[in-house]
Design a protein around this motif. Structure first.
Motif, mmCIF file in Angstrom:
data_model
loop_
_atom_site.group_PDB
_atom_site.id
_atom_site.type_symbol
_atom_site.label_atom_id
_atom_site.label_comp_id
_atom_site.label_asym_id
_atom_site.label_seq_id
_atom_site.Cartn_x
_atom_site.Cartn_y
_atom_site.Cartn_z
ATOM 1 N N PHE A 197 0.844 -1.187 0.000
ATOM 2 C CA PHE A 197 0.000 0.000 0.000
ATOM 3 C C PHE A 197 0.885 1.245 0.000
ATOM 4 O O PHE A 197 1.976 1.245 0.578
ATOM 5 N N ARG A 201 -0.696 7.972 0.195
ATOM 6 C CA ARG A 201 -2.046 8.002 -0.372
ATOM 7 C C ARG A 201 -3.030 7.139 0.426
ATOM 8 O O ARG A 201 -4.233 7.265 0.284
ATOM 9 N N GLN A 202 -2.502 6.232 1.248
ATOM 10 C CA GLN A 202 -3.315 5.296 2.030
ATOM 11 C C GLN A 202 -4.205 4.454 1.112
ATOM 12 O O GLN A 202 -5.402 4.295 1.353
ATOM 13 N N GLU A 203 -3.592 3.885 0.080
ATOM 14 C CA GLU A 203 -4.302 3.045 -0.874
ATOM 15 C C GLU A 203 -3.320 2.041 -1.465
ATOM 16 O O GLU A 203 -2.095 2.183 -1.314
ATOM 17 N N GLN A 204 -3.839 1.038 -2.141
ATOM 18 C CA GLN A 204 -2.978 0.069 -2.802
ATOM 19 C C GLN A 204 -2.013 0.801 -3.731
ATOM 20 O O GLN A 204 -2.412 1.696 -4.488
ATOM 21 N N GLN A 328 -14.219 1.600 2.631
ATOM 22 C CA GLN A 328 -12.819 2.003 2.501
ATOM 23 C C GLN A 328 -11.920 1.043 3.259
ATOM 24 O O GLN A 328 -12.203 0.670 4.400
ATOM 25 N N GLN A 436 -13.668 3.322 -1.990
ATOM 26 C CA GLN A 436 -12.350 3.940 -2.113
ATOM 27 C C GLN A 436 -11.290 3.212 -1.298
ATOM 28 O O GLN A 436 -11.580 2.570 -0.294
ATOM 29 N N ARG A 437 -10.028 3.299 -1.785
ATOM 30 C CA ARG A 437 -8.813 2.920 -1.053
ATOM 31 C C ARG A 437 -8.855 1.484 -0.542
ATOM 32 O O ARG A 437 -8.374 1.208 0.569
ATOM 33 N N ASN A 438 -9.390 0.601 -1.316
ATOM 34 C CA ASN A 438 -9.442 -0.797 -0.933
ATOM 35 C C ASN A 438 -8.516 -1.603 -1.820
ATOM 36 O O ASN A 438 -7.756 -1.066 -2.616
ATOM 37 N N THR A 460 -11.212 3.148 -6.929
ATOM 38 C CA THR A 460 -10.868 1.757 -6.614
ATOM 39 C C THR A 460 -9.659 1.320 -7.421
ATOM 40 O O THR A 460 -9.463 1.760 -8.556
#
Length: 611
Positions: A197, A201-204, A328, A436-438, A460
């Motif tokens: 992650f 950005r706190q996302e994949q 999320q 979002q952010r998964n 996504t």
């Protein structure tokens, strides 16, 4: 209602505490407090003994509201009642349950803003064979999560290792070169997946791929306290400073499970974590999620909320409503709404067939209710026959023998599939929600009712809206017959998986040209795309794509596309017009209709994907 359960009762596993006498005020009213049964907020004591008494009272007094005065309440697995549960797309087994709501009528649980904190392997809510249950105004979290997160400090692809610093709040130990997840009352020595992650950005991370580890568990050594070296092969090597998610194998502890219920409402609930899905509903008639927010707490420092899907609906009917929700940080899809195909395993006569539930996480789910209208489909998922179930005989959790009212066609063969048409939603509304952010996708839809997806936000790593079904692993049924997608914002999706924002493709690989999905209207949406891809459709009929705005961005590195922005193949009745493409090269092909067939393969999850 006739009791047709897929729950094997283990009554008597733990004795129910006596309810005792309630006061005259309690007996005369419709509202009781957990405090009346000894439950105290902010005490950190196990509230389960008091809860048992309160729930017994509420079960015996339909129409009661049970309130929890605002505060923190702790629930431990040790004294919770246990039953054996089959939960679709999760793992079955004996599970302690904090709120075992079975046989409740017109019951409301009002947390009044309380925090419900769970300890160890426990399912917070199991609602079964109940009507008119409302859960509202509380949050769900675990003191010790079921996964691990670590900051990447060193990467060495040549020697095939990464070094990571485990973030505070996660428990583990290293034994004999193996990483072991450690929780309250459990250990798990199996890493399922390592996934990068983007910490900022706190996302994949951009184009970060899954690194499934089931068969090649990393060699783990402790470099210094809190810092581990994981030696293994990775499909994509992460960047220093990013976060490595270390995910365990099992799907044991969903936050809320609904089974054989009618008119269930979840309102103003925060699900910060669970060791499986956030909300899983199966054979439920009428489900509404209003302001259900599935996301980590800002103070926890976690990136992960639920360890698989945020929400999932299997063979539900009536209405399914997701309104003003947030999905999320879940390590799978935001929602998945579908039925189940049952495989023809043995043909006994012109009216009698034995069916198999193929995937091990679908065992025990009784989709063979007498009186149900059903369809039969072939290897290409084309429907060729409909009938009605007369009687059923359960052989075991995997096989059912079914007698039909009408004779079956002579062409019926082994491996054809049955789909229950009675247990399908009449209406699905997904409105005002954020995906979002998964990891994985946003909304997966393969149901026959009227479906409206409006006023949502999608950001996504994979496909935002997937209309699929089929597959050779999950056997999720379809197709769709009426879908409207309007007034949504698609914000630079597919940053970890090359595809389109909306994908309408059957999940089972086939060379057939016959339509599968029908009547999908996509209009008045805004698409921000860095990869130039908006819509992919295959084997469809009467898809309409009009009045949309598509803006090419530079939010992520652009990879040269192989297909048009709108790519349609093996389809009929496709209509497009009045779409505004902004920032695209005038020489690029924007719409391709039945000109090229995208090459696909069957992926590891048994679903067709682009090569």
């Amino acid at each position: 209602m006739e009791r047709r359960t897929f729950i094997k009762s283990l009554s008597g596993a733990l004795a129910m505490a006596s309810v005792g006498n309630v006061t005259g005020a309690m007996a005369g009213g419709k509202q009781v407090s957990i405090a009346d049964f000894g439950g105290k907020p902010d005490s950190r004591d196990d509230v389960v003994p008091a809860l048992k008494q309160a729930l017994e009272y509420c079960r015996e007094n339909p129409g009661t509201t049970l309130v929890f005065p605002k505060g923190r309440y702790d629930f431990w697995y040790t004294l919770a009642d246990q039953d054996f549960y089959y939960i679709s797309n999760n793992d079955d087994g004996i599970k302690p349950v904090a709120f075992p709501l079975s046989g409740f009528h017109n019951f409301t649980l009002d947390g009044q803003g309380s925090s419900f904190v769970f300890h160890g392997g426990i399912v917070p809510f199991m609602v079964t064979q109940s009507r008119g249950v409302t859960l509202q105004n509380f949050s769900i979290d675990w003191d010790v999560p079921f996964h691990c997160e670590a900051i990447i400090e060193a990467v060495n692809p040549q020697q095939e290792y990464v070094e990571v610093r485990v973030k505070p709040g996660f428990r583990y130990r290293v034994e004999d070169g193996r990483f072991r997840f450690v929780g309250e009352g459990f250990e798990n020595p199996v890493i399922k997946n390592l996934l990068e992650f983007d910490t900022e950005r706190q996302e994949q991370a951009y184009m970060a791929q899954d690194n499934f580890q089931r068969e090649i568990q990393p060699i783990t050594t402790q470099v210094r306290p809190g810092v581990l070296r994981l030696t293994t092969r990775l499909s994509t090597w992460p960047k220093v400073g990013n976060t490595l998610l270390i995910m365990q194998e099992h799907r044991d502890w969903p936050a809320v499970a609904l089974q054989q219920t009618k008119n269930t409402w979840l309102e103003n609930i925060d699900i910060h974590h669970s060791g499986a899905m956030g909300v899983i509903a199966q054979l439920a008639d009428g489900v509404k999620l209003d302001k259900v927010r599935i996301q980590p707490t800002q103070t926890s420092g976690r990136l992960v909320s639920t360890t698989v899907d945020a929400t999932h609906f299997v063979n539900c009917r009536g209405h399914i409503v997701l309104k003003d929700c947030i999905f999320q940080g879940q390590i799978d899809d935001g929602t998945n709404i579908h039925g189940m195909y049952a495989r023809v395993a043995q043909i006994h006569s012109s009216k009698s067939v034995t069916f198999e539930l193929v995937h091990y996480q679908q065992l025990g789910i009784d989709i063979f209710e007498p009186g149900s209208q059903v369809s039969f489909s072939d290897a290409d998922l084309q429907v060729f026959h409909t009938n009605e179930i007369a009687t059923t005989e359960r052989r075991d959790a995997k096989y059912w023998t079914v007698e039909f009212k009408e004779s079956l066609p002579a062409g019926l063969k082994i491996d054809d599939v049955l789909d229950n048409l009675t247990w399908q939603p009449e209406h699905v509304l997904i409105s005002g929600s954020r995906f979002q952010r998964n990891r994985a996708r946003g909304a997966l839809i393969s149901a026959k009712g009227k479906i409206i997806i409006e006023n949502n936000y999608f950001h996504t790593p994979g496909i935002a809206i997937k209309i699929g079904s089929g597959g050779t692993k999950w056997y999720e049924s379809g197709p769709v017959e009426s879908v409207e997608i309007r007034n949504n914002l698609f914000d630079n999706c597919n940053y970890a998986k090359a595809s389109s924002a909306i994908d309408i493709v059957p999940g089972r690989k086939s060379d057939a040209d016959t339509p599968f999905h029908r009547n999908v209207r996509i209009h008045d949406n805004e698409f921000k795309v860095f990869n130039g891809r908006v819509l992919t459709a295959s084997r469809t009929s009467d898809v309409i794509f009009v009045n949309n705005r598509i803006v090419l961005t530079d939010e992520y590195p652009n990879q040269p596309g192989k297909v048009a922005a709108v790519q349609v193949e093996r389809s009929s009745g496709f209509v497009h017009g009045d779409n505004d493409f902004v920032g695209f090269d005038e020489r690029s092909k924007l719409v391709s209709i039945n000109e090229v067939t995208i090459q696909r393969k069957t992926g590891k999850n048994g679903v067709e994907e682009e090569v």
